[in-house]
Motif scaffolding. Structure first.
Motif, PDB file in Angstrom:
ATOM      1  N   ASN A  97       0.771  -1.292  -0.001  1.00 48.20           N
ATOM      2  CA  ASN A  97       0.016   0.032  -0.109  1.00 48.20           C
ATOM      3  C   ASN A  97       0.777   1.177   0.070  1.00 48.20           C
ATOM      4  O   ASN A  97       0.521   2.220  -0.481  1.00 48.20           O
ATOM      5  N   CYS A  98       1.958   1.225   0.869  1.00 46.16           N
ATOM      6  CA  CYS A  98       2.801   2.465   0.883  1.00 46.16           C
ATOM      7  C   CYS A  98       3.346   2.582  -0.658  1.00 46.16           C
ATOM      8  O   CYS A  98       3.687   3.609  -1.215  1.00 46.16           O
ATOM      9  N   ILE A  99       3.985   1.644  -1.122  1.00 43.86           N
ATOM     10  CA  ILE A  99       4.613   1.755  -2.428  1.00 43.86           C
ATOM     11  C   ILE A  99       3.593   2.248  -3.329  1.00 43.86           C
ATOM     12  O   ILE A  99       4.047   3.137  -4.081  1.00 43.86           O
ATOM     13  N   ASN A 100       2.490   1.586  -3.468  1.00 49.94           N
ATOM     14  CA  ASN A 100       1.496   2.149  -4.417  1.00 49.94           C
ATOM     15  C   ASN A 100       1.007   3.315  -4.419  1.00 49.94           C
ATOM     16  O   ASN A 100       0.223   4.061  -5.320  1.00 49.94           O
ATOM     17  N   GLN A 115       9.311   6.276   2.008  1.00 51.53           N
ATOM     18  CA  GLN A 115      10.231   6.270   3.175  1.00 51.53           C
ATOM     19  C   GLN A 115       9.349   5.587   3.946  1.00 51.53           C
ATOM     20  O   GLN A 115       8.524   6.043   4.642  1.00 51.53           O
ATOM     21  N   ILE A 116       9.952   4.260   4.588  1.00 58.25           N
ATOM     22  CA  ILE A 116       9.212   3.407   5.191  1.00 58.25           C
ATOM     23  C   ILE A 116      10.034   2.724   6.214  1.00 58.25           C
ATOM     24  O   ILE A 116      11.083   2.212   6.022  1.00 58.25           O
ATOM     25  N   SER A 117       9.527   2.891   7.574  1.00 60.23           N
ATOM     26  CA  SER A 117      10.426   2.234   8.589  1.00 60.23           C
ATOM     27  C   SER A 117       9.496   1.248   9.190  1.00 60.23           C
ATOM     28  O   SER A 117       8.287   1.449   9.563  1.00 60.23           O
ATOM     29  N   GLY A 130      13.235  -9.018   0.193  1.00 63.07           N
ATOM     30  CA  GLY A 130      12.078  -8.992  -0.831  1.00 63.07           C
ATOM     31  C   GLY A 130      11.887  -7.437  -0.945  1.00 63.07           C
ATOM     32  O   GLY A 130      11.148  -6.986  -1.879  1.00 63.07           O
ATOM     33  N   TRP A 131      12.406  -6.475  -0.078  1.00 67.11           N
ATOM     34  CA  TRP A 131      12.023  -5.174   0.134  1.00 67.11           C
ATOM     35  C   TRP A 131      13.174  -4.468  -0.028  1.00 67.11           C
ATOM     36  O   TRP A 131      13.067  -3.105   0.415  1.00 67.11           O
ATOM     37  N   SER A 132      14.303  -4.762  -0.673  1.00 66.00           N
ATOM     38  CA  SER A 132      15.374  -3.817  -0.724  1.00 66.00           C
ATOM     39  C   SER A 132      15.680  -3.336  -2.168  1.00 66.00           C
ATOM     40  O   SER A 132      17.043  -3.015  -2.339  1.00 66.00           O
ATOM     41  N   PHE A 133      14.695  -3.585  -2.900  1.00 65.60           N
ATOM     42  CA  PHE A 133      14.709  -2.916  -4.120  1.00 65.60           C
ATOM     43  C   PHE A 133      14.633  -1.305  -4.307  1.00 65.60           C
ATOM     44  O   PHE A 133      14.936  -0.685  -5.579  1.00 65.60           O
ATOM     45  N   LEU A 134      14.309  -0.567  -3.203  1.00 63.81           N
ATOM     46  CA  LEU A 134      14.255   1.013  -3.208  1.00 63.81           C
ATOM     47  C   LEU A 134      15.521   1.472  -3.395  1.00 63.81           C
ATOM     48  O   LEU A 134      16.553   0.910  -2.901  1.00 63.81           O
ATOM     49  N   GLY A 152      16.547   8.906  -1.782  1.00 68.23           N
ATOM     50  CA  GLY A 152      15.994   9.011  -0.615  1.00 68.23           C
ATOM     51  C   GLY A 152      14.863   8.035  -0.276  1.00 68.23           C
ATOM     52  O   GLY A 152      13.953   8.400   0.470  1.00 68.23           O
ATOM     53  N   GLU A 153      14.907   6.843  -0.893  1.00 68.66           N
ATOM     54  CA  GLU A 153      13.880   5.864  -0.875  1.00 68.66           C
ATOM     55  C   GLU A 153      14.371   4.497   0.007  1.00 68.66           C
ATOM     56  O   GLU A 153      15.704   4.276  -0.056  1.00 68.66           O
ATOM     57  N   PHE A 154      13.526   3.865   1.098  1.00 67.29           N
ATOM     58  CA  PHE A 154      14.110   3.085   1.819  1.00 67.29           C
ATOM     59  C   PHE A 154      12.817   2.316   2.528  1.00 67.29           C
ATOM     60  O   PHE A 154      11.897   2.745   2.690  1.00 67.29           O
ATOM     61  N   VAL A 155      13.223   0.928   2.949  1.00 72.36           N
ATOM     62  CA  VAL A 155      12.561   0.262   3.933  1.00 72.36           C
ATOM     63  C   VAL A 155      13.466  -0.132   4.634  1.00 72.36           C
ATOM     64  O   VAL A 155      14.242  -0.859   4.535  1.00 72.36           O
ATOM     65  N   GLU A 156      13.462   0.250   5.888  1.00 68.98           N
ATOM     66  CA  GLU A 156      14.465   0.199   7.018  1.00 68.98           C
ATOM     67  C   GLU A 156      13.790  -0.401   8.141  1.00 68.98           C
ATOM     68  O   GLU A 156      12.682  -0.572   8.320  1.00 68.98           O
TER      69      GLU A 156
END
Length: 439
Positions: free
Chosen positions: A71-74, A79-81, A98-102, A107-111
Motif C-alpha cells: 500500500n505504501c509503495i503503490n 520512505q518506510i520504517s 524482498g523489500w531492498s529494491f528501493l 531517498g527511498e528505503f524500507v528500513e
C-alpha cells in the motif's frame, strides 16, 4: 458563445485531476510511514510460536506485512520504517530479501527498527506509542513533514494519499483511519464518535458497549490503527506521554483520548468513493479468521483481488518451477478444483477441492484435501484425508492420516477452533523444524 465547450470542460476536469494528483504526490513525498510489526498475535495460537503475526504467510505466496508495505509503495510513499520486536528474525529476513529494491540514493528505503531498549530504563516497547517514541532520534533524522503510522498485521488495499490530503485540508493535528464494523466486532477496536465535520468528539478503546453510528445503529465507527500526524506535533505528544507514569503509552488507550478535547483530531472513513461502499479489510487475528480469509480467495470472485495489475501486492518469492499435476487413473488422478496452487507444488495422484496451497507443497497419491490452507514446504503422505484445516509450514503428514473428520479425536493432538478449523504444526506432530528463521 460565452459558454464552455465540451473540450473545455474535459480539459478543466483533467487539469483539476492533475492538480489533485500533484498535490497528493507532494504530500506523500514528505511522508514517512512507520509500520508497527512487533506484535505477537497470541490469538493465532501456534501459528505465532516461532514468528510474529505480520510474518505469518497469507494468500498463497505473501506474508501479512506485504499488504501495508505494498500500500505504501503503490501510494508513492517511499520512505518506510518497520518497527519490530517479538520473534522478528523471519520477518527481518523476508524484508531484507524482498523489500531492498528501493534506491537509497533517491531517498527511498524500507528500513528496520528492531527493539533496542532505547529508553533510559532500558525497557522493551510497552505500547504502540512507546514503539514510536523509542525511535524518535531515527525518525527525526529523516526530517518528514507528516508521519503515517500503520499496523503491520491487517489485510487490505488502500491508497494513503487521499487520507493525507484529507488531513491537510482539515488542518488536522492527527487523523485516524476508520471503518464501520458490527457492534459485536467493535468491542475489539477503538470506537469513536464524530461531529458533522468529521472531527472526533469521543474515543473509547475496546468498549464493552460500543457506541453505534447515527446512520447505522447496528454498526460502530472503529479505528483501523492507521494514523496521520504532523511530524512536530507527534514528537511533542510522544515526549509528553512518555513523562506520564500512569500511561500505558498506547495510541488508542492514551494518545487519542488525551487529544480530542484540545486538538483537531479527525476521522477518515475508509470507503470506495466510486462504488459508495466499504472496501475489503480483514484482521486475520484468529485461526478462524485466518482460515476464512484465505478460503475467500479461492471463490469465483473474491472481494480481495490479487490479480489487480493497478494495485499489485509485492513480496519476496523463491524462483520456483510451475505447479505440476501427474497421474490420470480413475482412483489416482492429480487434480485441483476451485483452488489456488502456488509454484513448486507437486500434486501426484491426489485431489484438491476448495483449498489453497502455498509454495513447495507435495501431495502424494490417493490423498484428498478439502477446504484446506496448506502453508509452504508441506508434504502429505498417501491415503490422507484433510478437511477444514490449516497446515503450518514444514509439516510432514504421515500416510493414512485423517484430519477434520473427527474433531474430538483431532483435539487430542492438534488445536481445534470454535468453528471446527484444525490447526496442525510440526511441533504437534513431534517434528523438528530445520530452520526457525524461515518460519
Amino acid at each position: 458563445m460565452f459558454g464552455h465547450t465540451h473540450k473545455d470542460r474535459i480539459a478543466n476536469m483533467n487539469n483539476k485531476h492533475e492538480h489533485t494528483a500533484r498535490f497528493v504526490s507532494r504530500l506523500t513525498r514528505d511522508t514517512l510511514a512507520l509500520v508497527l510489526a512487533g506484535g505477537r498475535g497470541t490469538r493465532l495460537k501456534n501459528l505465532t510460536d516461532w514468528r510474529t503475526k505480520p510474518a505469518v504467510p497469507f494468500g498463497g505466496k505473501f506474508r501479512i506485512i506485504d499488504f501495508p508495505l505494498s500500500n505504501c509503495i503503490n501510494s508513492s510513499i517511499r520512505q518506510i520504517s518497520v518497527v519490530t520486536q517479538y520473534k522478528s528474525h523471519s520477518l527481518i529476513r523476508h524484508i531484507q530479501k524482498g523489500w531492498s529494491f528501493l534506491r537509497g540514493e533517491f531517498g527511498e528505503f524500507v528500513e528496520l527498527m528492531p527493539a533496542a531498549q532505547q529508553r533510559v530504563d532500558e525497557s522493551w516497547y510497552t505500547g504502540t506509542a512507546d514503539a514510536v517514541y523509542q525511535n524518535l532520534n531515527i525518525i527525526r533524522s529523516h526530517d518528514p513533514k507528516f508521519i503515517l503510522v500503520l499496523a503491520g498485521d491487517h489485510i487490505y488495499k488502500m491508497d494513503y494519499g487521499p487520507m493525507i490530503a484529507y488531513h491537510v485540508e482539515n488542518k488536522a493535528d492527527m487523523t485516524v483511519g476508520c471503518l464501520e464494523v458490527p457492534l459485536e466486532m467493535a468491542k475489539g477496536f477503538g470506537v469513536m464518535s464524530i461531529d458533522d465535520n468529521g472531527q472526533i468528539v469521543r474515543f473509547t478503546e475496546k468498549p464493552a458497549q460500543p457506541e453505534p453510528t447515527p446512520n447505522e445503529p447496528e454498526k460502530a465507527l472503529a479505528s483501523m490503527g492507521i494514523y496521520v500526524f504532523n511530524a512536530e506535533f507527534l514528537y511533542d505528544q510522544l515526549q509528553l506521554d512518555s513523562s506520564k507514569p500512569d500511561s500505558s503509552h498506547d495510541f488508542g488507550k492514551d494518545i487519542i483520548p488525551s487529544l480530542i478535547k484540545t486538538h483537531r483530531v479527525f476521522a477518515y472513513r475508509f470507503r470506495d468513493v466510486q462504488k459508495g461502499e466499504q472496501p475489503y479489510w480483514r484482521d486475520v487475528g484468529t485461526v478462524d479468521a485466518f482460515w476464512e480469509a484465505n478460503m475467500e480467495l479461492v471463490s469465483v470472485a473474491p472481494q480481495l483481488n490479487l490479480y489487480d495489475k493497478q494495485w499489485p501486492i509485492w513480496t519476496y518469492q523463491e524462483q520456483l518451477p510451475p505447479a505440476k499435476f501427474v497421474f490420470d487413473d480413475d482412483d489416482r488422478r492429480g487434480m485441483s478444483v476451485d483452488s489456488m496452487v502456488s509454484g513448486g507444488c507437486l500434486i501426484s495422484g491426489a485431489k484438491i477441492t476448495n483449498s489453497l496451497l502455498f509454495s513447495n507443497v507435495k501431495l502424494n497419491s490417493y490423498s484428498l484435501l478439502e477446504q484446506a490452507v496448506v502453508l509452504p514446504d508441506v508434504e502429505v503422505g498417501r491415503h490422507c484425508h484433510i478437511k477444514k484445516a490449516v497446515i503450518d509450514k514444514g509439516c510432514f503428514i504421515p500416510a493414512h492420516t485423517n484430519i477434520g473428520q473427527n474433531l474430538e479425536e483431532d483435539a487430542k493432538h492438534f488445536y481445534v477452533t470454535e468453528q471446527g478449523v484444525v490447526l496442525v504444526t510440526p511441533d504437534m506432530l513431534g517434528q523438528k523444524l530445520h530452520d526457525f528463521s524461515e518460519q
